[in-house]
Design a protein around this motif. Structure first.
Motif, PDB file in Angstrom:
ATOM      1  N   ASP A  16      -6.616   3.844   2.403  1.00  0.00           N
ATOM      2  CA  ASP A  16      -7.850   3.416   1.732  1.00  0.00           C
ATOM      3  C   ASP A  16      -7.847   1.941   1.360  1.00  0.00           C
ATOM      4  N   GLY A  17      -6.733   1.417   0.931  1.00  0.00           N
ATOM      5  CA  GLY A  17      -6.667   0.008   0.532  1.00  0.00           C
ATOM      6  C   GLY A  17      -6.959  -0.938   1.674  1.00  0.00           C
ATOM      7  N   GLY A  18      -6.635  -0.540   2.893  1.00  0.00           N
ATOM      8  CA  GLY A  18      -6.881  -1.378   4.053  1.00  0.00           C
ATOM      9  C   GLY A  18      -8.268  -1.189   4.642  1.00  0.00           C
ATOM     10  N   ALA A  19      -9.031  -0.298   4.077  1.00  0.00           N
ATOM     11  CA  ALA A  19     -10.386  -0.037   4.572  1.00  0.00           C
ATOM     12  C   ALA A  19     -11.378  -0.219   3.431  1.00  0.00           C
ATOM     13  N   ALA A  20     -11.363  -1.394   2.879  1.00  0.00           N
ATOM     14  CA  ALA A  20     -12.219  -1.689   1.726  1.00  0.00           C
ATOM     15  C   ALA A  20     -13.694  -1.530   2.084  1.00  0.00           C
ATOM     16  N   ALA A  21     -14.486  -1.161   1.107  1.00  0.00           N
ATOM     17  CA  ALA A  21     -15.931  -0.995   1.297  1.00  0.00           C
ATOM     18  C   ALA A  21     -16.522  -2.290   1.847  1.00  0.00           C
ATOM     19  N   GLY A  22     -17.385  -2.167   2.824  1.00  0.00           N
ATOM     20  CA  GLY A  22     -18.048  -3.330   3.404  1.00  0.00           C
ATOM     21  C   GLY A  22     -17.306  -3.964   4.560  1.00  0.00           C
ATOM     22  N   ARG A  23     -16.062  -3.610   4.746  1.00  0.00           N
ATOM     23  CA  ARG A  23     -15.293  -4.189   5.846  1.00  0.00           C
ATOM     24  C   ARG A  23     -15.806  -3.613   7.164  1.00  0.00           C
ATOM     25  N   GLN A  24     -15.990  -4.479   8.145  1.00  0.00           N
ATOM     26  CA  GLN A  24     -16.512  -4.069   9.438  1.00  0.00           C
ATOM     27  C   GLN A  24     -15.429  -4.260  10.492  1.00  0.00           C
ATOM     28  N   GLN A  25     -15.309  -3.266  11.376  1.00  0.00           N
ATOM     29  CA  GLN A  25     -14.257  -3.316  12.386  1.00  0.00           C
ATOM     30  C   GLN A  25     -14.815  -2.998  13.767  1.00  0.00           C
ATOM     31  N   TYR A  26     -14.194  -3.603  14.757  1.00  0.00           N
ATOM     32  CA  TYR A  26     -14.502  -3.315  16.145  1.00  0.00           C
ATOM     33  C   TYR A  26     -13.178  -3.160  16.875  1.00  0.00           C
ATOM     34  N   TRP A  27     -13.020  -2.037  17.596  1.00  0.00           N
ATOM     35  CA  TRP A  27     -11.755  -1.685  18.240  1.00  0.00           C
ATOM     36  C   TRP A  27     -11.894  -1.674  19.751  1.00  0.00           C
ATOM     37  N   LYS A  28     -10.845  -2.071  20.415  1.00  0.00           N
ATOM     38  CA  LYS A  28     -10.691  -1.889  21.856  1.00  0.00           C
ATOM     39  C   LYS A  28      -9.239  -1.490  22.094  1.00  0.00           C
ATOM     40  N   ASN A  29      -9.016  -0.773  23.191  1.00  0.00           N
ATOM     41  CA  ASN A  29      -7.688  -0.284  23.514  1.00  0.00           C
ATOM     42  C   ASN A  29      -7.423  -0.469  24.997  1.00  0.00           C
ATOM     43  N   ALA A  30      -6.179  -0.731  25.342  1.00  0.00           N
ATOM     44  CA  ALA A  30      -5.758  -0.803  26.737  1.00  0.00           C
ATOM     45  C   ALA A  30      -4.362  -0.202  26.839  1.00  0.00           C
TER      46      ALA A  30
END
Length: 159
Positions: A16-30
């Motif tokens: 939870d601490g690393g996913a603070a409210a308002g934080r936006q993420q975009y993921w890619k994987n290879a």
């Protein structure tokens, strides 16, 4: 250090601490059979490419139990791959998110030519469409069966 069992829900809250409210993420994987000099060079430059202090590049070495399980026994793609790389662009500022997303996409585009075609579904995003389309027929059938059983309304299918 405390070691021991804990309920799954409690474990999930560790992050939870690393996913603070308002934080936006975009993921890619290879996923890769090997990390070439070129791939390592692209990864080394990633620190300059993903300039937000919250962004991450994970290089995960696979093997062990993952590789020992026969390919046809699960829906997991590329069990014999040696590495997978997660590119995670993160920002707490919505006005910066478009640039963060584009930087992750460009970085992924530079890695993609030497990557395996399959992708890990839990690290995909809407613009990856349905990553099961990249799997062989046996895995597509297995995933379809699981979806019909556990997600008949299609709530967890991206697209």
């Amino acid at each position: 250090v405390n070691l021991g069992q804990m309920p799954y829900l409690q474990w999930q809250h560790i992050w939870d601490g690393g996913a603070a409210a308002g934080r936006q993420q975009y993921w890619k994987n290879a996923t890769f059979d090997a990390l070439s000099e070129e791939t390592i060079g692209v990864l080394a430059a990633a620190g300059n490419d993903l300039r937000t202090g919250c962004s991450e590049v994970h290089v995960q070495h696979l093997g062990g139990a993952v590789a020992r399980t026969p390919e046809p026994d699960t829906a997991f793609a590329s069990r014999r791959a040696k590495f997978f790389i997660n590119l995670i662009g993160t920002t707490p500022w919505s006005e910066e998110f478009g640039e963060v997303r584009e930087r992750v996409k460009r970085l992924h585009d530079r890695l993609a030519p030497s990557a395996l075609p399959a992708m890990l579904p839990n690290f995909s995003d809407r613009d990856d469409s349905d990553v099961t389309a990249r799997l062989d027929a046996v895995r597509v059938q297995r995933i379809g069966s699981l979806r019909r059983r556990y997600d008949p309304q299609g709530l967890f299918v991206s697209g």
